[in-house]
Each structure stands twice: as C-alpha cells, then as structure tokens.
Design a protein around this motif. Structure first.
Motif, short mmCIF file in Angstrom:
data_model
loop_
_atom_site.label_atom_id
_atom_site.label_comp_id
_atom_site.label_asym_id
_atom_site.label_seq_id
_atom_site.Cartn_x
_atom_site.Cartn_y
_atom_site.Cartn_z
N UNK A 1 0.86 6.11 13.38
CA UNK A 1 1.18 5.23 14.45
C UNK A 1 1.40 3.80 14.16
N UNK A 2 0.47 3.21 13.34
CA UNK A 2 0.39 2.07 12.70
C UNK A 2 -0.46 1.69 11.44
N UNK A 3 -0.18 0.77 10.92
CA UNK A 3 -1.03 -0.11 9.87
C UNK A 3 -1.79 -1.38 10.01
N UNK A 4 -2.91 -1.40 10.12
CA UNK A 4 -3.50 -2.70 10.41
C UNK A 4 -4.22 -3.41 8.88
N UNK B 1 0.90 -1.15 -0.15
CA UNK B 1 -0.01 0.08 0.09
C UNK B 1 0.89 1.27 0.13
N UNK B 2 0.62 2.58 -0.63
CA UNK B 2 1.02 3.61 -0.47
C UNK B 2 0.76 4.34 0.91
N UNK B 3 1.73 4.88 1.37
CA UNK B 3 1.54 5.62 2.62
C UNK B 3 0.43 6.65 2.77
N UNK B 4 -0.30 6.56 4.01
CA UNK B 4 -1.15 7.73 4.33
C UNK B 4 -0.20 9.19 4.36
N UNK B 5 -0.70 10.14 3.35
CA UNK B 5 -0.21 11.34 3.51
C UNK B 5 -0.99 12.43 4.37
N UNK C 1 -14.97 -6.30 8.47
CA UNK C 1 -13.79 -6.64 8.34
C UNK C 1 -13.05 -7.74 9.34
N UNK C 2 -12.31 -8.64 8.68
CA UNK C 2 -11.52 -9.25 9.80
C UNK C 2 -10.23 -8.90 10.05
N UNK C 3 -9.76 -8.69 11.20
CA UNK C 3 -8.48 -8.33 11.40
C UNK C 3 -7.61 -9.32 11.34
N UNK C 4 -6.42 -8.91 10.68
CA UNK C 4 -5.21 -9.92 10.01
C UNK C 4 -3.86 -9.66 11.12
N UNK C 5 -3.20 -8.31 10.91
CA UNK C 5 -2.12 -8.27 11.61
C UNK C 5 -2.06 -6.61 11.75
N UNK C 6 -1.22 -6.16 12.64
CA UNK C 6 -0.85 -4.84 12.78
C UNK C 6 0.65 -4.63 12.48
N UNK C 7 1.06 -3.56 11.80
CA UNK C 7 2.32 -3.07 11.59
C UNK C 7 2.71 -1.70 12.01
N UNK C 8 4.06 -1.53 11.95
CA UNK C 8 4.43 0.00 12.35
C UNK C 8 4.09 0.74 11.18
N UNK C 9 4.24 2.34 11.64
CA UNK C 9 3.73 3.10 10.63
C UNK C 9 4.82 3.38 9.46
N UNK C 10 5.99 2.77 9.69
CA UNK C 10 7.03 2.83 8.66
C UNK C 10 6.97 1.55 7.67
N UNK C 11 5.77 0.67 7.69
CA UNK C 11 5.63 -0.64 7.10
C UNK C 11 4.74 -0.37 5.84
N UNK C 12 5.22 -0.91 4.77
CA UNK C 12 4.17 -0.58 3.52
C UNK C 12 3.90 -1.84 2.69
#
Length: 201
Positions: free
Chosen positions: A118-121, A108-112, A133-144
């Motif tokens: 803080x994080x991407x889910x 995904x492209x980063x939110x601008x 929606x079914x949650x899969x995982x959470x990642x830090x805000x610098x992961x794309x």
C-alpha cells in the motif's frame, strides 16, 4: 497445501523475523524454514515440530548486505513435504543511500511477497529501536526512492523504510542505511561503507 507466508522483517543488523500462518491440518510433523542463498537456491535453515510455532528469528544472516528471501514448507507424518516450488517467497527490503550535491538519495528494493504494498514510509533512525524512529515521509507502493535536501555540511544520517501491506499484520522494516558526511569521512580517514558520492563538487 502450501504454507501461507505473512511477513519477513529486519529486526537488527543480524536478525530477520519470519512469520507465517499455521498449518490447518492435524497431519503435521514439522515446518522447514528455507533461506535463498546466491548461486544455490533455497536451502533449509531450521525445522520446528510445533504446529503453532509460526514465528522464526533468523539470527545468522546479514540483512544489511542484501535482500533476504524465505519460504516455509510443512511435512506430514508420512514424510511428505509441501511443494517448495508452489510456496510463495517473501523478501526483505535492502536500503541504500547515495550522497548527491545538496541532497541524499535513499533507495530500497521492493518488498516481495504480498499481493500489494500500500505504501512505503521513510524514517530517520539512530538504531534499530522502532519506537525511536522519526517519520520523514510516506510514498506510494510503487515508489522505491526518496531524495532529501541537505546542506553541504550535514551530520551523519541513517534511514530505514517501513512497508505497509493490505492487511493489518503486513508491516515490514528494512535494514538501516547511513549517509556519512564528508566531515566524518575525513576524521575517520576510512572508506565509506554503504554510501556513495556522485558528482561531488
């Protein structure tokens, strides 16, 4: 002063929600919503004469094709518009999938627009209803990107990304992207849209 944008978020395959803070001065005539057009720049798409009308739904857009960027200005009674150049832009996330051997790669492209994500889910979805929606995982805000292991024969899977900012109202959803199984492709006999196959063996 420039208008403070809060969030832009994809609601469905043809709608983006734009939210911003209200103008803090009675010297107000109208807001102007701008959307960026490739090769042109930011063009006005809507005006509102109501000072508390701070949520706009852009229903004439294709957020599944690319990230969509917005700005908002305010014009006073003398006809003076706040600076478009000094107004921060906010852009939606555009998600894609790539089918690799034994895994699906979601990018995904980063939110601008926010000072910090803080994080991407990552969520699996059947449609644009966020409650389903079914949650899969959470990642830090610098992961794309996120790689999910799958069997060779898997059912079609769709994903959406949710970005979380530092403030409670900073929550944005991406568009939906689908990984289409080879079984579905062979049954349909059509080209795959928004999914690619690399190193297929």
């Amino acid at each position: 002063d420039p208008i403070e944008m809060r969030v832009v978020s994809v609601l469905d395959e043809s709608t983006v929600e734009v939210k911003f803070r209200p103008h803090n001065d009675d010297d107000f005539q109208y807001y102007t919503i701008y959307r960026e057009v490739d090769g042109v720049g930011f063009v006005p798409i809507y005006q509102s004469p109501y000072i508390n009308d701070t949520t706009f739904l852009d229903t004439n857009v294709d957020p599944e094709s690319s990230s969509q960027c917005y700005k908002v200005t305010v014009t006073n009674y003398c006809g003076t518009e706040s600076s478009l150049a000094l107004t921060g832009q906010h852009c939606t996330m555009d998600a894609t999938t790539t089918i690799l051997p034994s895994q699906i790669l979601v990018r995904w492209t980063p939110y601008v627009g926010w000072n910090q994500v803080q994080q991407y889910e990552v969520y699996k979805v059947e449609n644009y209803n966020e409650d389903q929606a079914t949650f899969v995982t959470v990642l830090p805000g610098n992961a794309f990107q996120y790689a999910e292991p799958v069997e060779n024969c898997f059912n079609d899977i769709s994903y959406r990304i949710r970005a979380i900012g530092q403030d409670t109202d900073q929550v944005s959803w991406s568009d939906s992207t689908s990984a289409i199984s080879e079984v579905t492709q062979s049954l349909n006999g059509t080209a795959v849209i928004r999914a690619t196959v690399e190193n297929n063996e």
